[in-house]
Structures are given as C-alpha cells and as structure tokens.
Scaffold this active site. Structure first.
Site, PDB file in Angstrom:
ATOM      1  N   LYS A 128       0.685  -1.044   0.051  1.00 39.99           N
ATOM      2  CA  LYS A 128       0.111   0.176   0.038  1.00 39.99           C
ATOM      3  C   LYS A 128       0.927   1.432   0.030  1.00 39.99           C
ATOM      4  O   LYS A 128       2.141   1.037   0.251  1.00 39.99           O
ATOM      5  CB  LYS A 128      -1.117  -0.186   1.058  1.00 39.99           C
ATOM      6  CG  LYS A 128      -1.919  -1.114   1.129  1.00 39.99           C
ATOM      7  CD  LYS A 128      -2.704  -1.494   2.526  1.00 39.99           C
ATOM      8  CE  LYS A 128      -3.575  -2.510   2.378  1.00 39.99           C
ATOM      9  NZ  LYS A 128      -4.501  -2.725   3.615  1.00 39.99           N
TER      10      LYS A 128
ATOM     11  N   TYR B 223     -11.821  -3.658  -3.228  1.00 43.55           N
ATOM     12  CA  TYR B 223     -12.564  -3.890  -1.827  1.00 43.55           C
ATOM     13  C   TYR B 223     -13.941  -3.645  -1.923  1.00 43.55           C
ATOM     14  O   TYR B 223     -14.494  -3.414  -1.011  1.00 43.55           O
ATOM     15  CB  TYR B 223     -12.047  -2.564  -1.383  1.00 43.55           C
ATOM     16  CG  TYR B 223     -10.633  -2.773  -0.908  1.00 43.55           C
ATOM     17  CD1 TYR B 223     -10.308  -3.852   0.127  1.00 43.55           C
ATOM     18  CD2 TYR B 223      -9.574  -1.771  -1.230  1.00 43.55           C
ATOM     19  CE1 TYR B 223      -8.806  -3.870   0.614  1.00 43.55           C
ATOM     20  CE2 TYR B 223      -8.080  -1.869  -0.827  1.00 43.55           C
ATOM     21  CZ  TYR B 223      -7.884  -2.956  -0.077  1.00 43.55           C
ATOM     22  OH  TYR B 223      -6.495  -3.107   0.121  1.00 43.55           O
TER      23      TYR B 223
ATOM     24  N   ASN C  92      -1.813  -0.177   7.277  1.00 44.01           N
ATOM     25  CA  ASN C  92      -1.327  -1.567   7.589  1.00 44.01           C
ATOM     26  C   ASN C  92      -0.414  -2.180   6.569  1.00 44.01           C
ATOM     27  O   ASN C  92      -0.261  -3.304   6.283  1.00 44.01           O
ATOM     28  CB  ASN C  92      -2.422  -2.419   8.365  1.00 44.01           C
ATOM     29  CG  ASN C  92      -3.472  -2.864   7.094  1.00 44.01           C
ATOM     30  OD1 ASN C  92      -3.339  -2.114   5.894  1.00 44.01           O
ATOM     31  ND2 ASN C  92      -4.591  -3.676   7.410  1.00 44.01           N
TER      32      ASN C  92
ATOM     33  N   HIS D  55      -1.561  -5.565   1.380  1.00 47.79           N
ATOM     34  CA  HIS D  55      -2.848  -6.310   1.397  1.00 47.79           C
ATOM     35  C   HIS D  55      -2.429  -7.583   0.618  1.00 47.79           C
ATOM     36  O   HIS D  55      -1.368  -7.886  -0.272  1.00 47.79           O
ATOM     37  CB  HIS D  55      -3.534  -5.803   0.352  1.00 47.79           C
ATOM     38  CG  HIS D  55      -4.796  -6.614  -0.316  1.00 47.79           C
ATOM     39  ND1 HIS D  55      -5.972  -6.928   0.322  1.00 47.79           N
ATOM     40  CD2 HIS D  55      -4.659  -7.797  -1.415  1.00 47.79           C
ATOM     41  CE1 HIS D  55      -6.587  -7.715  -0.244  1.00 47.79           C
ATOM     42  NE2 HIS D  55      -5.833  -8.176  -1.549  1.00 47.79           N
TER      43      HIS D  55
ATOM     44  N   GLU E  75      -8.703 -11.019  -7.864  1.00 44.98           N
ATOM     45  CA  GLU E  75      -8.092  -9.737  -7.634  1.00 44.98           C
ATOM     46  C   GLU E  75      -6.953  -9.606  -8.601  1.00 44.98           C
ATOM     47  O   GLU E  75      -6.560  -8.512  -9.213  1.00 44.98           O
ATOM     48  CB  GLU E  75      -7.409  -9.837  -6.163  1.00 44.98           C
ATOM     49  CG  GLU E  75      -8.474  -9.748  -5.174  1.00 44.98           C
ATOM     50  CD  GLU E  75      -8.178  -9.719  -3.694  1.00 44.98           C
ATOM     51  OE1 GLU E  75      -6.759 -10.241  -3.395  1.00 44.98           O
ATOM     52  OE2 GLU E  75      -8.802  -9.551  -2.745  1.00 44.98           O
TER      53      GLU E  75
HETATM   54  N1  UDP Z   1      -9.776  -1.312   7.206  1.00 42.64           N
HETATM   55  C1  UDP Z   1      -9.786  -0.164   8.231  1.00 42.64           C
HETATM   56  N2  UDP Z   1     -10.521  -0.134   9.177  1.00 42.64           N
HETATM   57  C2  UDP Z   1     -11.307  -1.244   9.659  1.00 42.64           C
HETATM   58  C3  UDP Z   1     -11.309  -2.480   8.769  1.00 42.64           C
HETATM   59  C4  UDP Z   1     -10.292  -2.502   7.682  1.00 42.64           C
HETATM   60  O1  UDP Z   1      -9.106   0.644   7.662  1.00 42.64           O
HETATM   61  O2  UDP Z   1     -12.057  -1.294  10.518  1.00 42.64           O
HETATM   62  C5  UDP Z   1      -8.652  -1.394   6.190  1.00 42.64           C
HETATM   63  C6  UDP Z   1      -7.366  -2.071   6.393  1.00 42.64           C
HETATM   64  O3  UDP Z   1      -6.527  -1.303   5.783  1.00 42.64           O
HETATM   65  C7  UDP Z   1      -7.693  -3.525   5.957  1.00 42.64           C
HETATM   66  C8  UDP Z   1      -8.417  -3.047   4.869  1.00 42.64           C
HETATM   67  O4  UDP Z   1      -9.402  -2.272   5.062  1.00 42.64           O
HETATM   68  O5  UDP Z   1      -6.486  -4.191   5.287  1.00 42.64           O
HETATM   69  C9  UDP Z   1      -9.433  -4.436   4.144  1.00 42.64           C
HETATM   70  O6  UDP Z   1      -9.982  -5.122   5.638  1.00 42.64           O
HETATM   71  P1  UDP Z   1      -9.962  -6.639   5.560  1.00 42.64           P
HETATM   72  O7  UDP Z   1     -10.956  -7.011   6.848  1.00 42.64           O
HETATM   73  O8  UDP Z   1     -10.268  -7.184   4.187  1.00 42.64           O
HETATM   74  O9  UDP Z   1      -8.541  -6.755   5.875  1.00 42.64           O
HETATM   75  P2  UDP Z   1      -7.221  -7.685   5.231  1.00 42.64           P
HETATM   76  O10 UDP Z   1      -7.639  -8.687   4.294  1.00 42.64           O
HETATM   77  O11 UDP Z   1      -6.414  -6.517   4.665  1.00 42.64           O
HETATM   78  O12 UDP Z   1      -6.370  -8.132   6.477  1.00 42.64           O
HETATM   79 MG    MG Z   2      -9.228  -8.487   3.076  1.00 41.66          MG
END
Ligand code: UDP
Ligand code: MG
Length: 149
Positions: free
Chosen positions: A9, A49, A112, A115, A126
C-alpha cells in the site's frame, strides 16, 4: 499451485518497504509472476475492496489506497494464499505477531502496509482486476527442485 494478489500500500511504498516485503516472500520460496508500481484508479479500488464498499471505513480506506502509488504483485506457490496471509499478519497491526510484516512494520489498522488475498478464489479475482493474463509470466527457477519434495 495457488496464486495470491499482494499489494504494498502507499505507506509501504513511501516508507521504502518494497524491497523488504519482496525479500520476505522471495526468500520463503514463493514465485513472483508479475509486478507493477501504479496509482490505482477509483474504479479499481472499488473492485478490489468490493466486499467493503458499504462499510463505514470505506471512504478513508479509499483515500489511503489512492494517496500514492501501490506496488502490485502476483505470487505463486503451493498453499500460497494461506502462507502469505501468515507472513503478512493480522489485519490490525496491534494484534499482529512480531515476525509478521504488519507486526514488524505497522502500528495502525488504517496504515497496515500491505494487502494479500484471503482465499484462492479472491486471489484469482483480484489478479484479474489488476493484471492481464499475458502479464503473468511463466518460467523455471533453479530453486524449484529444492522447494517441494
Ligand atoms: N480497514 C480499516 N478499518 C477497519 C477494517 C479494515 O481501515 O475497521 C482497512 C485495512 O487497511 C484493511 C482493509 O481495510 O487491510 C481491508 O480489510 P480486511 O478486513 O479485508 O483486512 P485484510 O484482508 O487487509 O487483512
Ligand atoms: Mg481482505
């Protein structure tokens, strides 16, 4: 063989973590099939997303992902999706174990660093959002015979 879409990211790119993250996946033995540094369009962020479009955090997630270039990659390996999720660590860096990418390099859920696909099916979906079939390379590596029994 399984394929995963992995995206560094904008915070990871800006903080100079591209080489570190590629190195972790490469050293594990996973195979890099495609890569590109690119600023995503709003349409591609929405597709990437899709499951989160109606979540309250989506507008801030979209601003974050579009705040600079992302480094997009396709990685392949046996069980690659689960292996990479383990290397990446829990979504919220507060809960991510030391030794994982998020556990070593991130502090905040909204920053974080990386991805990775959460299932082989979302991996395939994706990959097609970001890459053409012809961009996915196919090549032998000298390490291949040493990675799998
Ligand atoms: N995210 C966020 N707030 C939240 C949950 C998710 O900003 O409460 C963001 C975070 O960057 C995360 C992304 O949205 O990596 C996608 O969420 P997901 O639950 O799919 O997590 P991942 O698959 O990235 O671990
Ligand atoms: Mg995810």
């Amino acid at each position: 063989m399984e394929r995963s879409f992995v995206m560094i990211k904008p915070d990871g790119v800006s903080r100079g973590l591209v080489g570190e993250i590629i190195g972790r996946l490469e050293k594990r033995g996973l195979k890099l099939l495609a890569a590109r540094l690119e600023k995503l369009t709003p349409e591609r962020v929405n597709s990437q997303y899709e499951e989160h479009l109606n979540k309250p955090f989506f507008p801030s997630l979209r601003n974050y992902i579009m705040s600079g270039p992302c480094f997009l990659m396709v990685w392949e390996g046996r069980g690659a999706v689960g292996i990479i999720r383990t290397i990446v660590g829990k979504t919220n860096p507060v809960d991510a174990a030391p030794g994982t990418i998020r556990g070593d390099y991130a502090l905040d859920l909204g920053r974080n660093v990386v991805h990775s696909s959460d299932s082989p099916e979302s991996g395939n979906k994706e990959i097609l959002i970001h890459f053409k079939e012809t961009e996915l390379t196919s090549y032998p590596r000298c390490s291949d015979p040493w990675l799998y029994e």
